[in-house]
Design an enzyme around this catalytic site. Structure first.
Site, PDB file in Angstrom:
ATOM      1  N   CYS A  88       0.853  -1.190   0.000  1.00  0.00           N
ATOM      2  CA  CYS A  88       0.000   0.000   0.000  1.00  0.00           C
ATOM      3  C   CYS A  88       0.889   1.239   0.000  1.00  0.00           C
ATOM      4  CB  CYS A  88      -0.880  -0.018   1.249  1.00  0.00           C
ATOM      5  SG  CYS A  88      -1.972   1.408   1.384  1.00  0.00           S
ATOM      6  N   HIS A 130      -8.743  -4.120  -2.010  1.00  0.00           N
ATOM      7  CA  HIS A 130      -7.842  -3.275  -1.213  1.00  0.00           C
ATOM      8  C   HIS A 130      -8.323  -1.819  -1.215  1.00  0.00           C
ATOM      9  CE1 HIS A 130      -3.632  -2.057   0.131  1.00  0.00           C
ATOM     10  NE2 HIS A 130      -4.148  -0.911  -0.274  1.00  0.00           N
ATOM     11  N   GLU A 131      -8.652  -1.313  -2.403  1.00  0.00           N
ATOM     12  CA  GLU A 131      -9.075   0.096  -2.497  1.00  0.00           C
ATOM     13  C   GLU A 131     -10.455   0.289  -1.875  1.00  0.00           C
ATOM     14  OE1 GLU A 131      -6.850   2.241  -3.161  1.00  0.00           O
ATOM     15  OE2 GLU A 131      -5.430   0.720  -3.842  1.00  0.00           O
ATOM     16  N   HIS A 134     -10.128   0.826   1.789  1.00  0.00           N
ATOM     17  CA  HIS A 134      -9.691   2.178   2.186  1.00  0.00           C
ATOM     18  C   HIS A 134     -10.891   3.087   2.466  1.00  0.00           C
ATOM     19  CE1 HIS A 134      -5.362   2.433   2.031  1.00  0.00           C
ATOM     20  NE2 HIS A 134      -5.291   1.895   0.823  1.00  0.00           N
TER      21      HIS A 134
HETATM   22 CO    CO Z   1      -3.645   1.052  -0.063  1.00  0.00          CO
END
Ligand code: CO
Length: 146
Positions: A88, A130-131, A134
């Site tokens: 990341c 993953h995004e 966030h």
């Molecule tokens: Co990230």
């Protein structure tokens, strides 16, 4: 367009929940343009708005010669499992094996509020997961604690 500063994990804003985009206006487009420039200037494959300090449900992905602008995403289907290395831009120099779905189906809108659906597999699925995390204040390293 302008490069934006990428915040790292000690910044508490990364733990906040981002808000749904309701205005598809020049402010949003400028954010998206800046995020594109910032991502292409980095070593990463994805960047979320919260990582540049903006709490909007927006991320961009640049992978396999495909570029996505993703707004108000929802993962509507998860299939299978994969384990693989993940990093990341907000957690520099750290890479860990993380379990993710093998395939995800994700619904979102583009910068003109036009609805899109993408089915992503393997590393692309990993990037979308993953995004999306966030936007809910989750970092990939959180999975190591569980
Ligand atoms: Co990230």
């Amino acid at each position: 367009m302008a490069l934006r500063k990428i915040l790292t994990e000690e910044n508490d804003i990364l733990r906040k929940t981002s808000k749904k985009v309701v205005n598809f206006d020049e402010n949003l487009w400028e954010l998206l343009d800046d995020m594109k420039e910032t991502l292409l200037h980095s070593t990463g494959v994805g960047l979320s708005a919260v990582q540049v300090g903006v709490l909007k449900r927006v991320f961009v992905i640049n992978l396999n010669n495909q570029y996505f602008e993703v707004i108000n995403p929802k993962i509507v289907k998860r299939e299978g499992k994969q384990k693989g290395q993940e990093g990341c831009l907000s957690v520099p120099n750290r890479f860990e094996d993380i379990s993710r779905p093998k395939t995800v189906t994700i619904e979102f809108v583009d910068r003109f509020n036009f609805p899109m659906t993408v089915k992503a597999t393997d590393f692309m699925a990993r990037a979308f997961c993953h995004e999306s995390d966030h936007l809910d204040g989750i970092l990939f390293t959180d999975y190591l604690k569980k």
